[in-house]
Design an enzyme around this catalytic site. Structure first.
Site, PDB file in Angstrom:
ATOM      1  CG  HIS A   1      59.322 -25.806  37.010  1.00 39.23           C
ATOM      2  ND1 HIS A   1      60.189 -26.077  38.038  1.00 39.23           N
ATOM      3  CD2 HIS A   1      60.090 -25.521  35.926  1.00 39.23           C
ATOM      4  CE1 HIS A   1      61.437 -25.972  37.593  1.00 39.23           C
ATOM      5  NE2 HIS A   1      61.400 -25.636  36.307  1.00 39.23           N
TER       6      HIS A   1
ATOM      7  CD  GLU B   1      64.478 -26.238  34.891  1.00 33.19           C
ATOM      8  OE1 GLU B   1      64.710 -26.566  36.069  1.00 33.19           O
ATOM      9  OE2 GLU B   1      63.676 -25.320  34.582  1.00 33.19           O
TER      10      GLU B   1
ATOM     11  CG  ASN C   1      54.253 -25.420  43.814  1.00 34.54           C
ATOM     12  OD1 ASN C   1      54.188 -26.133  42.825  1.00 34.54           O
ATOM     13  ND2 ASN C   1      55.388 -25.093  44.394  1.00 34.54           N
TER      14      ASN C   1
ATOM     15  CE  LYS D   1      55.445 -27.385  39.819  1.00 32.39           C
ATOM     16  NZ  LYS D   1      55.946 -27.448  41.227  1.00 32.39           N
TER      17      LYS D   1
ATOM     18  CE1 TYR E   1      60.741 -29.710  39.961  1.00 30.75           C
ATOM     19  CE2 TYR E   1      59.124 -31.287  39.158  1.00 30.75           C
ATOM     20  CZ  TYR E   1      59.483 -29.997  39.483  1.00 30.75           C
ATOM     21  OH  TYR E   1      58.572 -28.971  39.328  1.00 30.75           O
TER      22      TYR E   1
HETATM   23  P1  GDP Z   1      60.393 -23.877  43.047  1.00 23.63           P
HETATM   24  O1  GDP Z   1      61.649 -23.585  42.259  1.00 23.63           O
HETATM   25  O2  GDP Z   1      59.764 -22.630  43.627  1.00 23.63           O
HETATM   26  O3  GDP Z   1      59.389 -24.706  42.283  1.00 23.63           O
HETATM   27  O4  GDP Z   1      60.819 -24.724  44.327  1.00 23.63           O
HETATM   28  P2  GDP Z   1      61.970 -25.860  44.527  1.00 23.63           P
HETATM   29  O5  GDP Z   1      62.855 -25.928  43.315  1.00 23.63           O
HETATM   30  O6  GDP Z   1      62.604 -25.607  45.836  1.00 23.63           O
HETATM   31  O7  GDP Z   1      61.147 -27.205  44.662  1.00 23.63           O
HETATM   32  C1  GDP Z   1      60.592 -27.851  43.530  1.00 23.63           C
HETATM   33  C2  GDP Z   1      59.188 -28.259  43.844  1.00 23.63           C
HETATM   34  O8  GDP Z   1      59.198 -29.236  44.866  1.00 23.63           O
HETATM   35  C3  GDP Z   1      58.292 -27.154  44.389  1.00 23.63           C
HETATM   36  O9  GDP Z   1      57.709 -26.352  43.394  1.00 23.63           O
HETATM   37  C4  GDP Z   1      57.243 -27.955  45.131  1.00 23.63           C
HETATM   38  O10 GDP Z   1      56.271 -28.481  44.233  1.00 23.63           O
HETATM   39  C5  GDP Z   1      58.064 -29.100  45.690  1.00 23.63           C
HETATM   40  N1  GDP Z   1      58.515 -28.789  47.047  1.00 23.63           N
HETATM   41  C6  GDP Z   1      59.507 -27.936  47.425  1.00 23.63           C
HETATM   42  N2  GDP Z   1      59.645 -27.900  48.759  1.00 23.63           N
HETATM   43  C7  GDP Z   1      58.734 -28.751  49.249  1.00 23.63           C
HETATM   44  C8  GDP Z   1      58.393 -29.180  50.579  1.00 23.63           C
HETATM   45  O11 GDP Z   1      58.969 -28.743  51.563  1.00 23.63           O
HETATM   46  N3  GDP Z   1      57.393 -30.093  50.654  1.00 23.63           N
HETATM   47  C9  GDP Z   1      56.758 -30.591  49.572  1.00 23.63           C
HETATM   48  N4  GDP Z   1      55.785 -31.479  49.736  1.00 23.63           N
HETATM   49  N5  GDP Z   1      57.039 -30.206  48.305  1.00 23.63           N
HETATM   50  C10 GDP Z   1      58.017 -29.311  48.157  1.00 23.63           C
HETATM   51 MG    MG Z   2      63.160 -24.817  41.594  1.00 18.74          MG
END
Ligand code: GDP
Ligand code: MG
Length: 141
Positions: A117, A128, A114, A11, A51
């Site tokens: 991805h 994807e 973070n 990222k 997303y």
């Molecule tokens: P991943 O699969 O571990 O990347 O997590 P997810 O698929 O649940 O979420 C996608 C991305 O959205 C995450 O990598 C974070 O960058 C963002 N994200 C997820 N949960 C949160 C949250 O509670 N707050 C914020 N600000 N960003 C979030």
């Molecule tokens: Mg995810």
């Protein structure tokens, strides 16, 4: 064991920190091969589409803004159980909860920024990968 492919994105925060090589080394040391890769500045539409599953979540707008804040490095990783192996290397979504030695523990600053991805399942990975790469761009070896 199953030979799988998964989509990885380094990222904008991690690209800005100049740690693409350090992250690639972790993939390679874990036995994952980089079989496709490109650097890209995502458009807002591309980030929203990628997303789309999170469209209704409260963090969606912030996530899209972050993902277009600078270039990303996108790659396809291939290896035994690549989807889970890659998720293990990444660590938990929230870097505060990520296990020591994971990419997010070492390079991520917050749940928004973070670092990486990774696809969460083989079927998601197929969707994807095809979002960013033509079949002929993926060079298994
Ligand atoms: P991943 O699969 O571990 O990347 O997590 P997810 O698929 O649940 O979420 C996608 C991305 O959205 C995450 O990598 C974070 O960058 C963002 N994200 C997820 N949960 C949160 C949250 O509670 N707050 C914020 N600000 N960003 C979030
Ligand atoms: Mg995810």
């Amino acid at each position: 064991m199953a030979l799988e492919r998964t989509l990885s994105i380094i990222k904008p925060d991690a690209v800005a920190k100049n740690v693409i090589g350090e992250i690639y080394a972790r993939f390679e040391k874990a036995g994952l091969k980089i079989v496709a890769g490109r650097m890209k500045q995502l458009s807002r539409l591309e980030a929203e589409g990628f997303y789309a599953v999170h469209r209704e979540r409260p963090f969606f707008k912030a996530l899209v803004e972050f993902m277009i804040s600078g270039p990303v490095m996108i790659q396809v990783l291939e290896g035994e159980n690549a989807v889970l192996a890659h998720r293990d290397l990444m660590g938990a979504t929230n870097p505060k909860e990520a296990a020591p030695g994971t990419i997010r523990a070492d390079f991520a600053d917050s749940i928004d920024a973070n670092a990486v991805h990774g696809s969460d399942a083989v079927e998601t990975a197929k969707v994807e990968i095809s979002y960013f790469f033509a079949a002929t761009d993926v060079l298994s070896r």
